[in-house]
Design a protein around this motif. Structure first.
Motif, short mmCIF file in Angstrom:
data_model
loop_
_atom_site.label_atom_id
_atom_site.label_comp_id
_atom_site.label_asym_id
_atom_site.label_seq_id
_atom_site.Cartn_x
_atom_site.Cartn_y
_atom_site.Cartn_z
N GLY A 1 0.82 -1.21 0.00
CA GLY A 1 0.00 0.00 0.00
C GLY A 1 0.85 1.25 0.00
N ARG A 2 0.22 2.34 -0.45
CA ARG A 2 0.98 3.59 -0.62
C ARG A 2 0.95 4.48 0.61
NH1 ARG A 2 -2.02 5.92 -5.62
NH2 ARG A 2 -3.71 4.97 -4.45
N ALA A 3 0.05 4.19 1.58
CA ALA A 3 -0.07 5.02 2.79
C ALA A 3 -0.24 6.49 2.41
CB ALA A 3 1.12 4.81 3.72
N ALA A 4 -1.13 6.76 1.46
CA ALA A 4 -1.30 8.12 0.96
C ALA A 4 -1.66 9.10 2.07
CB ALA A 4 -2.38 8.13 -0.13
N ARG A 5 -2.47 8.64 3.03
CA ARG A 5 -2.88 9.54 4.11
C ARG A 5 -1.76 9.80 5.12
NH1 ARG A 5 -8.53 6.99 5.94
NH2 ARG A 5 -7.50 5.09 5.25
N LEU A 6 -0.68 9.03 5.01
CA LEU A 6 0.49 9.26 5.86
C LEU A 6 1.64 9.85 5.05
CD1 LEU A 6 0.26 6.04 8.02
CD2 LEU A 6 0.18 8.38 8.89
N GLY A 7 1.29 10.53 3.98
CA GLY A 7 2.30 11.19 3.18
C GLY A 7 3.10 10.26 2.30
N GLY A 8 2.57 9.05 2.06
CA GLY A 8 3.26 8.10 1.20
C GLY A 8 4.45 7.41 1.84
N ARG A 9 4.62 7.60 3.14
CA ARG A 9 5.74 6.96 3.83
C ARG A 9 5.50 5.45 3.94
NH1 ARG A 9 5.87 10.39 9.22
NH2 ARG A 9 3.63 10.34 8.83
N ALA A 10 6.56 4.70 4.16
CA ALA A 10 6.45 3.25 4.31
C ALA A 10 5.79 2.95 5.66
CB ALA A 10 7.81 2.60 4.21
N LYS A 11 4.48 2.81 5.66
CA LYS A 11 3.74 2.72 6.91
C LYS A 11 4.22 1.60 7.83
CE LYS A 11 -0.74 1.70 6.76
NZ LYS A 11 -2.22 1.83 6.76
N PRO A 12 4.49 0.38 7.32
CA PRO A 12 4.92 -0.68 8.24
C PRO A 12 6.20 -0.36 9.00
CG PRO A 12 4.27 -1.61 6.13
CD PRO A 12 4.34 -0.13 5.95
N GLN A 13 7.01 0.56 8.47
CA GLN A 13 8.27 0.90 9.12
C GLN A 13 8.15 2.09 10.07
OE1 GLN A 13 10.90 -1.07 8.90
NE2 GLN A 13 9.73 -2.42 7.53
N LEU A 14 6.99 2.67 10.19
CA LEU A 14 6.78 3.74 11.16
C LEU A 14 6.78 3.13 12.57
CD1 LEU A 14 4.03 5.80 9.34
CD2 LEU A 14 6.48 6.31 9.48
N GLU A 15 7.30 3.87 13.53
CA GLU A 15 7.49 3.33 14.87
C GLU A 15 6.37 3.72 15.82
OE1 GLU A 15 11.34 4.13 16.49
OE2 GLU A 15 12.37 2.95 14.96
N VAL A 16 6.01 2.77 16.66
CA VAL A 16 5.09 2.98 17.78
C VAL A 16 5.75 2.35 19.00
CG1 VAL A 16 2.84 2.39 18.76
CG2 VAL A 16 3.01 3.02 16.35
N GLY A 17 5.97 3.15 20.01
CA GLY A 17 6.62 2.61 21.21
C GLY A 17 8.05 2.17 20.98
N GLY A 18 8.72 2.80 20.04
CA GLY A 18 10.11 2.47 19.79
C GLY A 18 10.36 1.28 18.90
N ARG A 19 9.29 0.71 18.34
CA ARG A 19 9.41 -0.43 17.42
C ARG A 19 8.62 -0.13 16.16
NH1 ARG A 19 9.58 -5.48 19.38
NH2 ARG A 19 9.98 -6.01 17.21
N THR A 20 9.05 -0.71 15.04
CA THR A 20 8.24 -0.55 13.84
C THR A 20 6.93 -1.32 14.01
OG1 THR A 20 9.11 -2.49 12.66
CG2 THR A 20 10.32 -0.39 12.42
N MET A 21 5.90 -0.82 13.34
CA MET A 21 4.62 -1.53 13.41
C MET A 21 4.76 -2.94 12.83
SD MET A 21 1.57 1.23 12.87
CE MET A 21 2.13 2.02 11.36
N LEU A 22 5.52 -3.08 11.75
CA LEU A 22 5.72 -4.41 11.19
C LEU A 22 6.40 -5.32 12.20
CD1 LEU A 22 5.64 -6.44 8.88
CD2 LEU A 22 7.75 -5.42 7.99
N GLY A 23 7.41 -4.82 12.89
CA GLY A 23 8.09 -5.63 13.89
C GLY A 23 7.15 -6.08 15.00
N LEU A 24 6.25 -5.20 15.42
CA LEU A 24 5.30 -5.56 16.48
C LEU A 24 4.34 -6.64 16.01
CD1 LEU A 24 4.64 -1.92 17.70
CD2 LEU A 24 5.76 -3.73 19.03
N VAL A 25 3.87 -6.52 14.76
CA VAL A 25 2.97 -7.56 14.23
C VAL A 25 3.70 -8.89 14.10
CG1 VAL A 25 1.57 -8.23 12.24
CG2 VAL A 25 1.49 -5.88 13.07
N LEU A 26 4.92 -8.86 13.61
CA LEU A 26 5.69 -10.10 13.47
C LEU A 26 5.97 -10.74 14.83
CD1 LEU A 26 8.14 -9.07 10.62
CD2 LEU A 26 6.33 -10.80 10.48
N ASP A 27 6.12 -9.92 15.87
CA ASP A 27 6.28 -10.47 17.22
C ASP A 27 5.05 -11.28 17.63
OD1 ASP A 27 8.79 -9.40 17.57
OD2 ASP A 27 8.16 -7.83 18.96
N ALA A 28 3.87 -10.81 17.24
CA ALA A 28 2.62 -11.47 17.62
C ALA A 28 2.48 -12.85 16.98
CB ALA A 28 1.42 -10.60 17.26
N VAL A 29 3.24 -13.10 15.90
CA VAL A 29 3.19 -14.40 15.21
C VAL A 29 4.58 -15.04 15.22
CG1 VAL A 29 1.17 -13.89 13.80
CG2 VAL A 29 3.43 -13.21 12.97
#
Length: 199
Positions: free
Chosen positions: A15-43
């Protein structure tokens, strides 16, 4: 209680994350971790973890595949991810769910009947990218079509069970996603860390 069967995990991270300025959304950080990293931790206990999207940083052992056409949406992405799955059960998650947990994934696995089980949010809305499925049923449902197709349409004929996970008071719900700058800011505040400097 018999052990749960092994499963694979497919994380849709395109996805293009158009509403987030086209940034690579999965690599944006929440709580010091990328969102993708947090999801991968859950699995983390999945037999195979597959990320579908453009090349991006992932932990060792995670396979990254690309949908065809690139940026074609969740249905082509799911089809590409399923091609890398060799288990009878598969979890399918979006990459922008920073508060999903291993416990929620395990709850879904334990409730799998019919073709699949997915999370329903507090408003009663199906969360199509937070569920656990029979791999064969998903493969049969994902058509080789041209043009945009919604996940809702693809999954409409499957026998789907719905699950509303408990939400701890004061904690964000596991289905909380980050589609807009405001969503991202709220998630960062909920994670208890200040927003990182712009740059």
């Amino acid at each position: 209680m018999s052990p749960l069967p092994p499963y694979a995990a497919v994380v849709l991270a395109g996805g293009r994350a158009a509403r987030l300025g086209g940034r690579a959304k999965p690599q944006l950080e929440v709580g010091g971790r990328t969102m993708l990293g947090l999801v991968l931790d859950a699995v983390a206990d999945a037999a195979t973890r597959v990320v579908v999207g453009p090349p991006q940083p992932t932990p060792d052992g995670v396979r990254v595949v690309r949908e065809e056409p690139p940026g074609g949406g969740p249905v082509p992405a799911l089809r590409a991810g399923l091609a890398a799955v060799d288990t009878d059960v598969v979890a399918v998650l979006a990459a922008d769910l920073p508060f999903v947990t291993a416990a929620v994934v395990q709850e879904l696995r334990g409730r799998l009947t019919g073709d699949g089980v997915l999370v329903v949010d507090a408003t009663g809305r199906d969360q199509h990218l937070l569920g656990v499925w029979r791999t064969a049923a998903l493969r049969a449902a994902v058509p080789d079509v041209r043009g945009p197709t919604s996940m809702r349409a693809v999954l409409a004929d499957l026998a789907v069970r719905r699950h509303r996970p408990a939400v701890e008071p004061g904690r964000p719900a596991p289905w909380t996603d980050c589609d807009t700058p405001a969503d991202l800011e709220r998630a960062r505040q909920a994670a208890g860390l200040p927003r990182p400097p712009a740059g």
